[in-house]
Design a protein around this motif. Structure first.
Motif, mmCIF file in Angstrom:
data_model
loop_
_atom_site.group_PDB
_atom_site.id
_atom_site.type_symbol
_atom_site.label_atom_id
_atom_site.label_comp_id
_atom_site.label_asym_id
_atom_site.label_seq_id
_atom_site.Cartn_x
_atom_site.Cartn_y
_atom_site.Cartn_z
ATOM 1 N N PRO A 69 0.924 -1.112 -0.027
ATOM 2 C CA PRO A 69 -0.134 -0.076 0.011
ATOM 3 C C PRO A 69 0.912 1.442 -0.137
ATOM 4 C CG PRO A 69 -0.447 -1.343 1.839
ATOM 5 C CD PRO A 69 0.485 -2.002 1.210
ATOM 6 N N GLN A 70 2.036 1.310 0.672
ATOM 7 C CA GLN A 70 2.625 2.493 0.928
ATOM 8 C C GLN A 70 3.494 2.828 -0.608
ATOM 9 O OE1 GLN A 70 5.841 1.958 3.888
ATOM 10 N NE2 GLN A 70 4.298 2.973 5.261
ATOM 11 N N CYS A 71 3.938 1.692 -1.123
ATOM 12 C CA CYS A 71 4.583 2.045 -2.508
ATOM 13 C C CYS A 71 3.537 2.368 -3.378
ATOM 14 C CB CYS A 71 5.048 0.460 -2.789
ATOM 15 S SG CYS A 71 6.381 0.813 -4.235
ATOM 16 N N ALA A 72 2.487 1.790 -3.426
ATOM 17 C CA ALA A 72 1.316 2.092 -4.238
ATOM 18 C C ALA A 72 0.858 3.552 -4.129
ATOM 19 C CB ALA A 72 0.006 1.220 -3.965
ATOM 20 N N GLU A 73 0.946 4.228 -2.865
ATOM 21 C CA GLU A 73 0.624 5.515 -2.645
ATOM 22 C C GLU A 73 1.675 6.512 -3.514
ATOM 23 O OE1 GLU A 73 -1.630 7.606 -1.455
ATOM 24 O OE2 GLU A 73 -2.707 5.431 -1.316
#
Ligand code: NAD
Ligand code: MG
Length: 401
Positions: A69-73
């Motif tokens: 999710p963080q990388c996706a952000e």
């Protein structure tokens, strides 16, 4: 003229050591195998956006999953192109770990390569099995955590589970067409600390533990190889894959990593599979099974002295081995607890918060403190996974206070 049949593959964990080796194998098969049309349909990566984009550019898969999710952000904020990172227009980029399950059951996919590390690979691997896919299994943790559930699903789904782990691929090849074995012998390189004393291992550094003598692999499995928890997980994996009891499994040290494992038949033959250590071979066999197709890896050079040795394993210095046998023997919820404790302890070691020789005792502690259940659903197993991780953190907090 008959058209080639196609193999549409989803590689879960494509950016890892097994994932990138799988990409190389598929590229090789595209070049040498006229019988099938080898297609990379989908790939996933967790955090290495750069490499994920490179793989997408090279294989132009229909689907690309960015699971962290963080990388996706970061990616979302930058649109379809951040700095130098861009995905091909033909690839649909999806974000979030729930998309992994969606890719695993995609009706256009026939083969799923389960190459995510750790318990994080469980839901997508189980989903692929339930959806009746051909599953090339590198993610041994799924069987360690939920072997009984996986076996139950295999009975009804029509899925085919093919081992990628080199030892299990070796056993699978040695067993071909034979009746039940008398014994399965897993070989183990012994890792970087094969000849170290326990006292020496107490002060082992991360770099020393990461220096595996024969294999280049991801971080977690490399530490598991140093503690020999990897072999413990493989004992449990073998029990589920081959339907043998813990008493029918043995472990021997084989420093050269050329004999990948052995099977003893009822009448007393020992059958072994040998090849230079290169994961592309077991990956390719899982993809092409039951066919053998020209390989991309080196052949054994028999003009050199191979100097192969088999030695007994020292369970005093490597208590992980006895732990692996114990978990394989009792089954139930033991695998989920030990796997989670190990993942947590390896993480703490890699953060410099516990010693190398604390990893296996952390697993033993979690196993002893948990209330054993003989059968459990996936939800219950994942609950116990969370409990065991918290238990290891509490144990670590207590030991430093
Ligand atoms: P790795 O660390 O190199 O790669 C792991 C992959 O999983 C990467 O693509 C990463 O992005 C992804 N990933 C990591 N955390 C994730 C998460 N939380 N959610 C979704 N994806 C996540 O690991 P590896 O060495 O390739 O090992 C992969 C699996 O194969 C492990 O289960 C390992 O035990 C098994 N295996 C590896 C080898 C080997 O030679 N590397 C040999 C036998 C078995
Ligand atoms: Mg292995």
């Amino acid at each position: 003229m008959t058209l080639p049949k196609s193999r549409r593959i989803a590689i879960l964990g494509a950016t890892g050591s097994i994932g990138t080796a799988t990409c190389a194998v598929i590229e090789h098969l595209q070049a040498v195998d006229p019988e099938f049309d080898w297609v990379v349909h989908g790939i996933s990566g967790h955090a290495n956006l750069d490499l994920l984009a490179q793989l997408a550019a090279r294989y132009v898969p229909k689907r690309v999953i960015l699971s962290d999710p963080q990388c996706a952000e970061t990616w979302k904020n930058g649109g379809n192109s951040i700095e130098n990172i861009a995905f091909p227009a033909q690839s649909r980029v999806e974000v979030g770990c729930e998309r992994l399950v969606d890719l695993a059951v995609d009706s256009e996919v026939d083969t799923v390569v389960a190459a995510i590390v750790g318990r994080a690979g469980l839901e997508s691997t189980v989903a692929a099995i339930r959806a009746g896919k051909r599953v090339a299994l590198a993610n041994k943790e799924t069987l360690v955590v939920a072997g009984a559930v996986v076996l139950e699903s295999l009975k009804t789904s029509g899925a085919v589970l093919l081992p990628v782990d080199s030892e299990h691929s070796a056993i699978f090849q040695c067993l071909a067409g034979r009746e039940a074995p008398r014994r399965i012998v897993l070989t183990a390189s012994g890792g970087p600390f094969r000849d170290w004393t326990t006292e020496q291992m107490k002060s082992a550094t991360i770099d020393q533990a990461m220096a595996h003598p024969t294999w280049r692999m991801g971080r977690k499995i490399t530490i598991d190889s140093a503690t020999m928890m990897n072999k413990a997980l493989e004992i449990i994996e073998a029990k589920w894959l081959f339907g043998v009891s813990a008493d029918q499994i043995d472990v021997v040290i084989h420093p050269q990593s050329v004999i990948h494992s052995m099977v003893e038949t009822l009448d007393g033959s020992m059958i072994a599979q040998l090849s230079p250590p290169d994961m592309r071979l077991p990956i390719q066999y899982a993809l092409t099974y039951p066919r053998s197709v020209v390989g991309a890896t080196e052949m054994l050079d028999l003009t050199k002295n191979l100097n192969l040795s088999l030695l007994p394993v020292d369970r005093e210095r490597f208590p992980a081995i006895s732990l692996g046998f114990e978990v394989a023997r009792v089954g139930g919820t033991a695998g989920a607890v030990v796997n989670a404790a190990n993942e947590e302890a390896v993480g703490l070691f890699l953060q410099g918060r516990i010693r190398f020789t604390d990893i296996v005792p952390a697993c033993q502690m979690a196993l002893e403190n948990h209330t054993f259940e003989q059968t459990a659903t996936i939800d219950r197993l994942l609950e116990l996974d969370r409990w065991a991780r918290a238990e290891v953190r509490r144990w670590q907090d207590r030991s430093i206070s």
